[in-house]
Enzyme design. Structure first.
Site, PDB file in Angstrom:
ATOM      1  N   THR A 184      66.841  74.654  53.545  1.00 58.52           N
ATOM      2  CA  THR A 184      66.928  73.693  54.662  1.00 58.52           C
ATOM      3  C   THR A 184      67.166  72.247  54.220  1.00 58.52           C
ATOM      4  OG1 THR A 184      64.538  73.328  54.799  1.00 58.52           O
ATOM      5  CG2 THR A 184      65.441  75.148  56.093  1.00 58.52           C
ATOM      6  N   ASP A 195      64.144  71.527  43.577  1.00 56.31           N
ATOM      7  CA  ASP A 195      64.521  72.032  42.250  1.00 56.31           C
ATOM      8  C   ASP A 195      64.366  70.934  41.191  1.00 56.31           C
ATOM      9  OD1 ASP A 195      65.574  73.758  40.349  1.00 56.31           O
ATOM     10  OD2 ASP A 195      67.615  73.748  41.147  1.00 56.31           O
TER      11      ASP A 195
END
Ligand code: ADP
Length: 181
Positions: A128, A40
């Site tokens: 993950t 992100d």
């Protein structure tokens, strides 16, 4: 490593998703669409401030993005034209609906992509990293989710998983090999 599902190529590559020249990259976002660490942060840094401005407009309109859902912005300065922000589940041990929510991330992202005429899309390994989903299990859910969508929908030329490290790439490779049997 690649396989073909109907008309669509499903590919696994190692790399940095911010450099992918595709119609859309998916982002492992958070519910507030605030931009955080991991992939992100990398996407917002590489794409520039436009993406955060568009995210705040979405936040103003609908309060963010619930887990398992997806929203779309432009790609700002990225080589990719669009970013599809999807919110993966935080791993809570596996009995809190994590696998359904993770499958939903891939399905909803692909649905948005087809809706916008996107032909090529790249995904990171959602959930993950910081969200703690065990990668071997996440890889199976991710690949099966994409496969089920592609078996039912035409329109995409390529779905590419862009995996950042050897362990993650290996987990997806194993999951894909199992799926081909
Ligand atoms: P989440 O919060 O959904 O767990 P993270 O960003 O923490 O998301 O991690 C998801 C995956 O993205 C991890 O495998 C991490 O190594 C990977 N990742 C981090 N940066 C990049 C990048 N630039 N390109 C592709 N994958 C990345």
């Amino acid at each position: 490593m690649t396989m073909k599902i109907n008309q669509t190529t499903l590919a696994l590559v190692r790399g940095d998703i911010t450099r992918e020249r595709v119609d859309a990259i998916a982002n492992a976002a958070n519910e507030r669409l605030m931009g955080g660490g991991g992939v992100d942060g990398a996407i917002h840094r590489a794409g520039g401030p436009t993406i955060a401005v568009e995210c705040s407009a979405i936040r103003a309109k609908q309060g963010g993005c619930p887990t398992g859902q997806a929203v779309i912005t432009t790609g700002g300065n990225l080589p990719a034209k669009h970013v599809i922000h999807t919110v993966g589940p935080i791993w809570r041990g596996g009995d809190a609906g994590e696998s359904e929510l993770l499958a939903s991330c891939y399905r909803e992202s692909l649905r948005l992509a087809v809706e916008h005429g996107i032909k090529t899309i790249a995904f990171p390994s959602i959930s993950t990293g910081v969200y703690g989903y065990p990668v071997a299990q996440a890889a199976v859910v991710a690949l099966n989710g994409v496969k089920q969508f592609l078996e039912a929908h035409d329109g995409l030329d390529e779905v590419r998983f862009v995996l950042f490290d050897d362990v993650t790439y290996g987990a997806y490779e194993n999951a894909l090999a199992t799926m081909e049997v």
